[in-house]
Design a protein around this motif. Structure first.
Motif, PDB file in Angstrom:
ATOM      1  N   ASP A  10       3.438 118.922  35.876  1.00  0.00           N
ATOM      2  CA  ASP A  10       3.962 118.045  36.917  1.00  0.00           C
ATOM      3  C   ASP A  10       5.166 117.260  36.391  1.00  0.00           C
ATOM      4  N   VAL A  11       6.208 117.162  37.238  1.00  0.00           N
ATOM      5  CA  VAL A  11       7.362 116.327  36.890  1.00  0.00           C
ATOM      6  C   VAL A  11       7.406 115.078  37.758  1.00  0.00           C
ATOM      7  N   LEU A  12       6.627 115.050  38.832  1.00  0.00           N
ATOM      8  CA  LEU A  12       6.432 113.850  39.644  1.00  0.00           C
ATOM      9  C   LEU A  12       4.938 113.586  39.723  1.00  0.00           C
ATOM     10  N   HIS A  13       4.570 112.321  39.595  1.00  0.00           N
ATOM     11  CA  HIS A  13       3.153 111.971  39.488  1.00  0.00           C
ATOM     12  C   HIS A  13       2.800 110.892  40.504  1.00  0.00           C
ATOM     13  N   GLY A  14       2.194 111.289  41.624  1.00  0.00           N
ATOM     14  CA  GLY A  14       1.681 110.333  42.600  1.00  0.00           C
ATOM     15  C   GLY A  14       2.731 109.397  43.165  1.00  0.00           C
ATOM     16  N   LEU A  15       3.859 109.899  43.590  1.00  0.00           N
ATOM     17  CA  LEU A  15       4.966 109.068  44.063  1.00  0.00           C
ATOM     18  C   LEU A  15       4.711 108.582  45.488  1.00  0.00           C
ATOM     19  N   ASP A  16       4.944 107.303  45.728  1.00  0.00           N
ATOM     20  CA  ASP A  16       4.858 106.714  47.064  1.00  0.00           C
ATOM     21  C   ASP A  16       6.164 105.981  47.354  1.00  0.00           C
ATOM     22  N   LEU A  17       6.740 106.258  48.532  1.00  0.00           N
ATOM     23  CA  LEU A  17       8.007 105.628  48.889  1.00  0.00           C
ATOM     24  C   LEU A  17       8.139 105.621  50.403  1.00  0.00           C
ATOM     25  N   ASP A  18       8.494 104.473  50.956  1.00  0.00           N
ATOM     26  CA  ASP A  18       8.655 104.341  52.402  1.00  0.00           C
ATOM     27  C   ASP A  18      10.085 103.883  52.676  1.00  0.00           C
ATOM     28  N   LEU A  19      10.850 104.726  53.367  1.00  0.00           N
ATOM     29  CA  LEU A  19      12.265 104.429  53.616  1.00  0.00           C
ATOM     30  C   LEU A  19      12.455 103.914  55.041  1.00  0.00           C
ATOM     31  N   THR A  20      13.071 102.770  55.167  1.00  0.00           N
ATOM     32  CA  THR A  20      13.377 102.213  56.475  1.00  0.00           C
ATOM     33  C   THR A  20      14.635 102.877  57.014  1.00  0.00           C
TER      34      THR A  20
END
Length: 575
Positions: free
Chosen positions: A354-364
């Motif tokens: 894995d190169v991304l681990h559990g990413l969370d992001l909310d873009l307005t």
């Protein structure tokens, strides 16, 4: 080897039938004319045999003259009808070839970006050039010739059997030998020709990669390695080509025997039949002439069989693009809004961790987000996921509640556009290059888009300036500006800039980014950058470290928190 699929024989046949149906009336006319020409071709040997029988029994010169004139008339009519049939067949073939090329272009443009990247430029180039050309040439040249030859062979066989079933059986023996040889050949030829096409594509990929990376090869001293790779690819292409050559040589040996054996049998057998009065001398001569004439269409069929097998392999590769072009189904749901959410995303490249681990992001919607972090932290990977190029291994990336990767290409391009530092200038005018993004844009809109990215209007012919290696060549910075102007014209609701101004000097880059921000007011802009002045101008900054989101917030707040972003900022300012 390419990751793109190869169409099955059934799929190729179905595609070929669809091509014929698309121009069915012209195809039917071609068949009728070929049939008429083949029937007229039967008149020559029969009339010659009739003349011999009349001379043997005794007749007038007037009767012979009439039959001779009829023979000449049939030959002239056959030539004229043959010419018209070939002309119409070639027109049919060109139209069919044009449809194949148009389908190919549509499918290539519809390929998901990740699929095209995995396939490699060599394989796509080979399918779009060598393979498409082979299919077009077969439809234009080989297919009409094959139709004519098959019709002629069929009518000659019927005439032979009608004239003398016993002598006609000699011809059938030759046809049987050819059929058995063709069956042996056709069992082995498809795989051999597909291997040959694939080896040529690998050779093209190797040569293309070496040429594109020539400077890197020189800088790192990789000449011997690349030469070795080229020799290996060339040896593989040579090996597969010799394999198809061996198949052809064995097949042609059977064909030569199939031509010789019937002739050896029909001459003494005909003499016996004439001697006991079973057939006339004229009939025996006609049968021998028919049998001799049968060699020409059969020889054409045999020769073209090799061409058809090669083009069938090419068509299987061209038609194979239909599957990946259609593998991204249109989302059943329409995005409710422009809000992008990244929820629990994990991503790994093939055969890697894995190169991304559990990413969370909310873009307005409408915000400007800067994504920063050390090299290898996963910034570009996140950009590809946000652009719908790749799918997460776990978690979701959605726009308006709909997974981005499930949107159709047309809808996706209206939603999200990814701009990287790799740009392409197409052959054509500056106007043509801009209108790729907005075909209906007028000159004032094109000029306004160029102004927004700081374009210097110094080209000799303005929007009419021809671009390309043989005309006006743009440097990297101008090519980046051109790509950004296209984005403004495309007007997506979300723009992802992955080092999109890296080739501009720092001052010009900052000016261009601010001009873009002003022009794209109300649009979501995600900027992936190493130059942290981009982060300074953003509404929020997201910091990635080893595939994890370690900081998120406005520039000033993150500096005050003295966390990972503050350390990056101070290091960058010092450098």
């Amino acid at each position: 080897m390419s990751t793109l699929p190869i169409a099955t024989a059934r799929q190729v046949r179905r595609a070929a039938v669809a091509l014929v149906r698309a121009d069915g009336r012209a195809f039917a006319v071609v068949l009728l004319l070929n049939g008429a020409a083949a029937l007229l071709g039967l008149a020559g040997p029969w009339l010659l045999g009739r003349i011999i029988d009349l001379v043997t029994r005794g007749t007038t010169t007037g009767e012979i003259d009439r039959l001779g004139l009829l023979l000449l008339g049939c030959a002239a009519a056959q030539i004229l009808i043959n010419r018209q049939a070939r002309y119409l067949a070639h027109k049919f073939g060109e139209r069919a070839a044009a449809r194949v090329r148009e389908q190919l272009l549509d499918r290539v443009l519809a390929l998901p970006a990740a699929t095209a990247e995995r396939a490699g430029t060599g394989d796509l180039t080979a399918r779009g050039t060598v393979d498409a050309t082979a299919v077009g040439e077969t439809l234009r040249d080989a297919a009409p010739e094959l139709l004519i030859a098959c019709a002629q062979a069929l009518f000659i066989l019927v005439a032979l059997l009608t004239l003398s079933p016993l002598l006609g059986s000699c011809a059938l023996l030759g046809v049987l030998m050819i059929s058995l040889g063709a069956r042996w050949y056709l069992r082995r030829a498809p795989a051999a020709y597909l291997a040959d096409r694939a080896a040529n594509a690998d050779l093209a990929e190797t040569l293309s990669a070496t040429a594109a990376g020539a400077r890197t090869v020189d800088a790192l001293g990789l000449q011997e390695q690349r030469l070795a790779a080229g020799r290996d690819a060339l040896a593989a292409a040579r090996r597969t080509r010799l394999g198809t050559l061996r198949l052809r040589l064995r097949f042609f040996a059977v064909i030569n025997a199939a031509y010789t054996v019937p002739l050896v049998l029909v001459l003494p057998l005909g003499a016996v039949l004439v001697g006991n009065g079973t057939i006339t001398l004229g009939a025996a001569v006609s049968a021998a002439l028919y049998l001799r004439r049968l060699e020409d269409p059969l020889d054409t069929v045999v020769v073209l069989l090799e061409s058809v097998q090669s083009s069938s392999a090419a068509y299987a590769r061209v038609e194979g693009l239909a599957a990946p072009a259609e593998e991204r189904p249109a989302a059943a749901a329409v995005p409710a809004d422009d809000r992008i959410r990244v929820t629990g995303v994990h991503y790994a490249y093939p055969d890697g961790p894995d190169v991304l681990h559990g990413l969370d992001l909310d873009l307005t919607p409408g915000e400007r987000l800067a994504v920063v972090g050390p090299s290898g932290s996963g910034k570009t990977t996140l950009g590809r996921l946000l652009a719908g190029i790749d799918r997460p291994r776990a978690g979701s990336v959605t726009v308006g509640g709909v997974p981005i990767a499930e949107l159709s290409p047309d809808r996706l391009r209206r939603q999200v556009v990814l701009v990287t530092q790799e740009h392409h200038v197409f052959l054509g005018t500056l106007r043509d290059n801009l209108r790729i993004a907005a075909p209906d844009a007028d000159d004032s809109a094109l000029t306004a888009a160029l102004d927004s990215v700081g374009w210097q209007h110094d080209l000799p012919d303005g929007l009419d300036t021809e671009l390309g290696p043989a005309a006006t060549r743009l440097d990297g910075a101008r090519a980046q500006q051109l790509a950004l102007a296209r984005v403004i014209l495309a007007d997506p609701h979300t723009l992802i800039l992955d080092e999109a101004t890296a080739l501009l000097d720092p001052t010009a880059a900052r000016t261009t980014e601010r001009a873009l921000a002003a022009t794209l007011t109300g649009r979501t802009v995600i900027a992936i950058a190493h130059r942290l002045h981009t982060a300074h101008d953003a509404d929020r900054v997201a910091v990635l470290t080893q595939g994890r989101l370690t900081d998120l917030g406005p520039h000033e707040a993150l500096l005050a928190a003295d966390g990972p972003y503050a350390r990056l900022w101070h290091t960058w300012r010092t450098e």
